[in-house]
Design a protein around this motif. Structure first.
Motif, PDB file in Angstrom:
ATOM      1  N   ALA A   9      36.842  46.019   1.481  1.00  0.00           N
ATOM      2  CA  ALA A   9      36.215  46.149   2.686  1.00  0.00           C
ATOM      3  C   ALA A   9      36.813  47.630   3.474  1.00  0.00           C
ATOM      4  CB  ALA A   9      36.081  45.039   3.409  1.00  0.00           C
ATOM      5  N   GLU A  65      31.116  46.934  10.204  1.00  0.00           N
ATOM      6  CA  GLU A  65      31.136  45.518   9.515  1.00  0.00           C
ATOM      7  C   GLU A  65      29.987  44.873   8.827  1.00  0.00           C
ATOM      8  OE1 GLU A  65      32.515  43.361  12.839  1.00  0.00           O
ATOM      9  OE2 GLU A  65      34.444  44.273  13.046  1.00  0.00           O
ATOM     10  N   GLU A  69      29.563  44.413   4.665  1.00  0.00           N
ATOM     11  CA  GLU A  69      29.435  43.002   4.296  1.00  0.00           C
ATOM     12  C   GLU A  69      28.008  43.069   3.281  1.00  0.00           C
ATOM     13  OE1 GLU A  69      28.012  38.582   5.784  1.00  0.00           O
ATOM     14  OE2 GLU A  69      28.552  40.261   7.330  1.00  0.00           O
ATOM     15  N   ALA A  82      31.142  40.011  -2.561  1.00  0.00           N
ATOM     16  CA  ALA A  82      31.238  39.533  -1.439  1.00  0.00           C
ATOM     17  C   ALA A  82      32.599  38.799  -1.065  1.00  0.00           C
ATOM     18  CB  ALA A  82      29.987  38.758  -0.927  1.00  0.00           C
TER      19      ALA A  82
END
Length: 246
Positions: free
Chosen positions: A122, A140, A144, A153
């Motif tokens: 991430a 963010e 995602e 994910a």
């Protein structure tokens, strides 16, 4: 996946507002060295990449593929000729303008992945947005969405060393898309992967072109992967010798 549809629709609308191809290369020459020892990497290369297409660049090692991609991506400058990306003449840009173009309008995917080992998946994906000081909430949400798009994910917290080669390349693709580029440049993105994993990564690139509304120029030598392209350009000894629609 509604967010993906919205992003793709926005990109398509932008493409409609702009004129001309995404990439226009005109009479491009690039040599290294001088005199008898000079290596002529590109010899008068000209072609166009229409918006919203995945164009594959095929050629043996040393044919000039990487040199050409570096020139299109603004990582190098030609000796002669002109490169236009998203209606912008690269020669007209100063250093700051070129940096902004590469940061905001071009995404890069390399054979070696190029992920930062100490950052999670991430964090790697979100890094380009940090560099342009995007708000935390925007980062963010985009991270995602992109990790979902590339099928990772559930791996957001893992570092590159904890991921397979195919997973690392998927993270690299997600990172390349972070700032919603108009153009995605990939240099042998499946070169370090086995055939099955390489095919899945190329299929992902094909899907990304459709979902994100991005244009892609991908260098590859794998015949199986070439079939996923809208068009194939053959580069031989620094010259485009063939182009075919798929």
């Amino acid at each position: 996946m509604a967010g993906n549809t919205e992003v793709g629709a926005g990109a398509a609308a932008t493409a409609e507002r702009r004129g001309g191809p995404m990439v226009r290369v005109e009479d491009l020459h690039r040599s290294y060295g001088t005199g008898a020892a000079a290596v002529h990497a590109l010899r008068g290369v000209s072609f166009e990449v229409p918006r919203g297409e995945l164009v594959a660049l095929r050629g043996r090692s040393g044919s000039g593929k990487t040199t050409l991609l570096n020139l299109v991506g603004g990582l190098d400058s030609p000796d002669e000729g002109r490169v236009t990306v998203d209606d912008t003449d690269l020669a007209a840009l100063g250093e700051n303008g070129m940096l902004e173009l590469r940061r905001d309008r071009i995404g890069f995917v390399f054979q070696s992945f190029g992920l930062i080992p100490i950052l999670s998946a991430a964090e790697n994906v979100g890094l380009p947005m940090r560099l342009r000081k995007a708000p935390a909430r925007e980062r963010e949400e985009r991270v995602e969405l992109l990790l979902t798009l590339v099928g990772l994910a559930g791996h957001a917290a893992q570092r590159p060393g904890e991921l397979s080669g195919g997973q690392q390349q998927r993270v690299a693709i997600a990172r390349a898309l972070a700032n919603r580029p108009a153009l995605l440049i990939a240099d042998e993105p499946t070169g370090q992967l086995d055939a099955e994993t390489g095919l899945s990564v190329m299929e992902l690139l094909r899907a990304v072109v459709r979902t994100e509304g991005v244009t892609a120029l991908v260098a590859t030598h794998d015949p199986q992967l070439l079939g996923l392209a809208d068009r194939v350009l053959e580069l031989n000894d620094g010259e485009i010798t063939e182009g075919r629609a798929v």
